[in-house]
Motif scaffolding. Structure first.
Motif, PDB file in Angstrom:
ATOM      1  N   LYS A 246      10.428 -16.133 -10.154  1.00  0.00           N
ATOM      2  CA  LYS A 246      11.813 -15.153  -9.513  1.00  0.00           C
ATOM      3  C   LYS A 246      11.236 -13.855  -8.698  1.00  0.00           C
ATOM      4  O   LYS A 246      11.791 -13.728  -6.827  1.00  0.00           O
ATOM      5  CB  LYS A 246      12.059 -14.499 -10.199  1.00  0.00           C
ATOM      6  CG  LYS A 246      13.176 -15.338 -11.091  1.00  0.00           C
ATOM      7  CD  LYS A 246      13.742 -15.036 -12.646  1.00  0.00           C
ATOM      8  CE  LYS A 246      14.926 -14.021 -11.942  1.00  0.00           C
ATOM      9  NZ  LYS A 246      15.385 -13.254 -13.209  1.00  0.00           N
ATOM     10  N   GLU A 247      10.028 -13.598  -9.020  1.00  0.00           N
ATOM     11  CA  GLU A 247       9.292 -12.083  -8.376  1.00  0.00           C
ATOM     12  C   GLU A 247       8.896 -12.636  -6.736  1.00  0.00           C
ATOM     13  O   GLU A 247       9.292 -12.008  -5.645  1.00  0.00           O
ATOM     14  CB  GLU A 247       8.346 -11.411  -9.097  1.00  0.00           C
ATOM     15  CG  GLU A 247       7.432 -10.350  -8.294  1.00  0.00           C
ATOM     16  CD  GLU A 247       6.908  -9.547  -9.046  1.00  0.00           C
ATOM     17  OE1 GLU A 247       5.825  -8.514  -8.903  1.00  0.00           O
ATOM     18  OE2 GLU A 247       6.562 -10.146 -10.309  1.00  0.00           O
ATOM     19  N   ALA A 248       7.975 -13.530  -6.951  1.00  0.00           N
ATOM     20  CA  ALA A 248       8.023 -14.468  -5.661  1.00  0.00           C
ATOM     21  C   ALA A 248       8.738 -14.193  -4.480  1.00  0.00           C
ATOM     22  O   ALA A 248       9.191 -14.847  -3.112  1.00  0.00           O
ATOM     23  CB  ALA A 248       6.874 -15.480  -6.119  1.00  0.00           C
ATOM     24  N   ILE A 250      11.702 -13.062  -4.410  1.00  0.00           N
ATOM     25  CA  ILE A 250      11.947 -12.430  -4.102  1.00  0.00           C
ATOM     26  C   ILE A 250      11.325 -11.115  -2.382  1.00  0.00           C
ATOM     27  O   ILE A 250      11.708 -10.772  -1.473  1.00  0.00           O
ATOM     28  CB  ILE A 250      12.786 -11.205  -5.110  1.00  0.00           C
ATOM     29  CG1 ILE A 250      13.933 -11.522  -5.814  1.00  0.00           C
ATOM     30  CG2 ILE A 250      13.278  -9.688  -4.398  1.00  0.00           C
ATOM     31  CD1 ILE A 250      14.100 -10.959  -6.867  1.00  0.00           C
ATOM     32  N   ASP A 251       9.799 -11.818  -2.608  1.00  0.00           N
ATOM     33  CA  ASP A 251       8.934 -10.849  -2.362  1.00  0.00           C
ATOM     34  C   ASP A 251       8.956 -11.414  -1.207  1.00  0.00           C
ATOM     35  O   ASP A 251       8.925  -9.990   0.453  1.00  0.00           O
ATOM     36  CB  ASP A 251       7.757 -10.678  -2.903  1.00  0.00           C
ATOM     37  CG  ASP A 251       7.417  -9.649  -4.396  1.00  0.00           C
ATOM     38  OD1 ASP A 251       8.272  -8.868  -4.376  1.00  0.00           O
ATOM     39  OD2 ASP A 251       6.687 -10.335  -5.035  1.00  0.00           O
ATOM     40  N   ALA A 252       9.342 -12.885  -0.757  1.00  0.00           N
ATOM     41  CA  ALA A 252       9.246 -13.753  -0.014  1.00  0.00           C
ATOM     42  C   ALA A 252       9.830 -13.014   1.449  1.00  0.00           C
ATOM     43  O   ALA A 252      10.021 -12.666   2.418  1.00  0.00           O
ATOM     44  CB  ALA A 252       9.645 -15.116   0.017  1.00  0.00           C
ATOM     45  N   ALA A 254      11.088  -9.802   1.326  1.00  0.00           N
ATOM     46  CA  ALA A 254      11.006  -8.440   1.934  1.00  0.00           C
ATOM     47  C   ALA A 254       9.140  -8.970   2.998  1.00  0.00           C
ATOM     48  O   ALA A 254       9.581  -7.638   3.948  1.00  0.00           O
ATOM     49  CB  ALA A 254       9.734  -7.546   0.535  1.00  0.00           C
ATOM     50  N   ALA A 255       8.601  -9.548   2.762  1.00  0.00           N
ATOM     51  CA  ALA A 255       7.716 -10.007   4.062  1.00  0.00           C
ATOM     52  C   ALA A 255       8.510 -10.349   5.069  1.00  0.00           C
ATOM     53  O   ALA A 255       7.921  -9.794   5.541  1.00  0.00           O
ATOM     54  CB  ALA A 255       6.699 -11.555   3.142  1.00  0.00           C
ATOM     55  N   GLU A 270      20.082  -6.591  -1.327  1.00  0.00           N
ATOM     56  CA  GLU A 270      19.277  -7.281  -1.671  1.00  0.00           C
ATOM     57  C   GLU A 270      19.347  -8.417  -1.503  1.00  0.00           C
ATOM     58  O   GLU A 270      20.483  -9.194  -2.634  1.00  0.00           O
ATOM     59  CB  GLU A 270      19.247  -6.042  -2.975  1.00  0.00           C
ATOM     60  CG  GLU A 270      19.059  -4.609  -2.286  1.00  0.00           C
ATOM     61  CD  GLU A 270      17.613  -4.852  -2.093  1.00  0.00           C
ATOM     62  OE1 GLU A 270      16.982  -4.975  -2.076  1.00  0.00           O
ATOM     63  OE2 GLU A 270      17.715  -3.326  -1.167  1.00  0.00           O
ATOM     64  N   GLU A 307       7.574 -18.245   4.556  1.00  0.00           N
ATOM     65  CA  GLU A 307       6.920 -16.487   3.543  1.00  0.00           C
ATOM     66  C   GLU A 307       6.460 -17.201   1.643  1.00  0.00           C
ATOM     67  O   GLU A 307       5.451 -16.997   1.276  1.00  0.00           O
ATOM     68  CB  GLU A 307       7.858 -15.648   3.806  1.00  0.00           C
ATOM     69  CG  GLU A 307       7.644 -14.520   4.890  1.00  0.00           C
ATOM     70  CD  GLU A 307       6.194 -14.510   5.463  1.00  0.00           C
ATOM     71  OE1 GLU A 307       5.383 -13.852   4.669  1.00  0.00           O
ATOM     72  OE2 GLU A 307       5.919 -14.516   6.270  1.00  0.00           O
ATOM     73  N   ILE A 311       3.208 -16.963  -0.308  1.00  0.00           N
ATOM     74  CA  ILE A 311       3.251 -16.616  -1.210  1.00  0.00           C
ATOM     75  C   ILE A 311       3.033 -17.664  -2.122  1.00  0.00           C
ATOM     76  O   ILE A 311       1.755 -17.436  -3.084  1.00  0.00           O
ATOM     77  CB  ILE A 311       4.475 -15.912  -1.982  1.00  0.00           C
ATOM     78  CG1 ILE A 311       4.211 -14.332  -0.384  1.00  0.00           C
ATOM     79  CG2 ILE A 311       4.398 -15.337  -3.154  1.00  0.00           C
ATOM     80  CD1 ILE A 311       5.829 -13.618  -0.623  1.00  0.00           C
ATOM     81  N   ARG A 315      -0.561 -17.053  -5.119  1.00  0.00           N
ATOM     82  CA  ARG A 315      -0.326 -16.807  -6.665  1.00  0.00           C
ATOM     83  C   ARG A 315      -0.550 -18.225  -7.504  1.00  0.00           C
ATOM     84  O   ARG A 315       0.130 -18.452  -8.124  1.00  0.00           O
ATOM     85  CB  ARG A 315       1.109 -16.369  -6.158  1.00  0.00           C
ATOM     86  CG  ARG A 315       0.978 -14.915  -5.592  1.00  0.00           C
ATOM     87  CD  ARG A 315       2.083 -14.034  -5.694  1.00  0.00           C
ATOM     88  NE  ARG A 315       2.608 -13.051  -5.052  1.00  0.00           N
ATOM     89  CZ  ARG A 315       3.672 -12.489  -5.121  1.00  0.00           C
ATOM     90  NH1 ARG A 315       4.635 -12.288  -6.347  1.00  0.00           N
ATOM     91  NH2 ARG A 315       3.505 -10.949  -4.481  1.00  0.00           N
TER      92      ARG A 315
END
Length: 374
Positions: A246-248, A250-252, A254-255, A270, A307, A311, A315
């Protein structure tokens, strides 16, 4: 002797058979055109009146569509007084929603303006033509009566046309879609290029232009009304850490927003990953959603997927693959494995042949000729 009685006052018989249509003769046409110079003032006056009517109509249409595009802002004193009188509480202003609603009103006003301008032009041309014929001395009355009868006759055969026009009017009133929207009309889907009273013109993704009669549209799916939504579904392996995945995701987002200014400008909120959406036989499915500007979800999804791929690789997050695979050996198997154990071929015996090389029956093992194997 036969007696023949004759009436002293014979009455003409009335024929119910319609006579032929009488066309104007050459003399009548020359009479209409004679003295055109004397009627030039009337023709010029008719043209000036038609132009003035067009200017007035164009001004009224522009004022109407401008008021439709502007709407009624909440800061207007008259609007606040009307809401207070109706005991309606003023909602909290949302800049994003206000901007999207203003863009939607602009599209609707543009569509209505084009339709009204076309209708006004047709009306003025018809009136100007009738006025010019009247000034020239052409009998307009019979033509109007004939046109009325012809209209009634065509009305029975043009029911689909009337249906299309009525459907187009209600479509504009209800603001179902406008020029620039991406819609799915059942038989065709694409971007709306033109909205008319009779038909709607779409441009599909492959470039095909579709003309759909408004009366044939039974459902409308508008993909770009006010805002759109990015929705990306990813299937991970069962042993994947769900929180890390999930974090990856959401980070995609943002990236992608940091990498592309277009993505950052089109994001309206968001990114959100609610949780596990489904448990499949070989995967855990997560879904990412985010609101964006109308018709921009596809561009944003491409950048976010790019992205995500990067990511996930950095990871070490594995995507789902089928757990069971079927391995097919393309090489031919040894035929000796398919031979029964008690076969002479399996025991290494070769099939006998005669002098000409033709195969003989296998040896039965009967040495004494009693019909039994020795």
């Amino acid at each position: 002797m036969s007696i023949i009685l004759a009436s002293t006052n014979p009455e003409p018989s009335v024929s119910t058979t319609p006579g032929p249509v009488e066309l104007p003769s050459t003399d009548e046409i020359s009479t209409w055109w004679s003295g055109v110079e004397d009627r030039a003032g009337g023709l010029l006056a008719a043209a000036i009146i038609a132009f003035v009517v067009w200017l007035i109509g164009h001004y009224l249409i522009k004022a109407f569509t401008t008021s439709m595009e502007r709407g009624a802002p909440m800061s207007d004193p008259k609007t606040l007084a009307a809401l207070k009188k109706a005991r309606i509480r003023v909602p909290q202003a949302d800049e994003t929603e206000a901007r999207l609603e203003a863009e939607r009103r602009r599209q609707r006003a543009h569509t209505v303006k084009r339709v009204l301008d076309s209708a006004l032009a047709v009306l003025i041309v018809v009136l100007l033509l009738m006025t010019v014929l009247s000034v020239l001395g052409v009998p307009v009355g019979p033509m109007v009566a004939s046109a009325g009868i012809l209209g009634v006759a065509l009305g029975f055969g043009a029911q689909s046309l009337v249906k299309d026009v009525l459907a187009g009017v209600f479509m504009l009133i209800e603001d179902q879609y406008g020029v620039g929207d991406v819609v799915d009309l059942g038989e065709a889907a694409g971007s709306v290029e033109e909205v008319g009273l009779r038909c709607t013109r779409l441009r599909a993704l492959d470039g095909t232009v579709w003309y759909i009669p408004n009366g044939e549209i039974t459902r409308v799916g508008n993909m770009t009304r006010l805002w759109s939504r990015v929705m990306i579904e990813v299937r991970f392996a069962y042993d994947t850490d769900v929180e890390a995945a999930k974090e990856a995701m959401i980070d995609a987002v943002a990236a992608a927003s940091a990498e592309s200014e277009a993505v950052a400008a089109n994001l309206l909120g968001e990114a959100e990953v609610a949780g596990i959406e489904s448990l499949e036989y070989n995967a855990v499915m997560l879904r990412l959603m985010c609101q964006v500007n109308p018709a921009m979800q596809w561009d944003v999804q491409r950048e976010v997927r790019r992205e995500m791929r990067r990511i996930f690789a950095e990871r070490g997050i594995r995507l789902a693959v089928p757990g069971d695979a079927m391995v097919v050996d393309s090489h031919a198997k040894d035929t000796s494995e398919l031979t029964p154990p008690d076969s002479p071929r399996k025991r290494g015996a070769e099939q006998p042949t005669d002098e000409d090389g033709k195969p003989l029956p296998p040896d039965s093992g009967d040495l004494d000729g009693d019909g039994e194997s020795d």
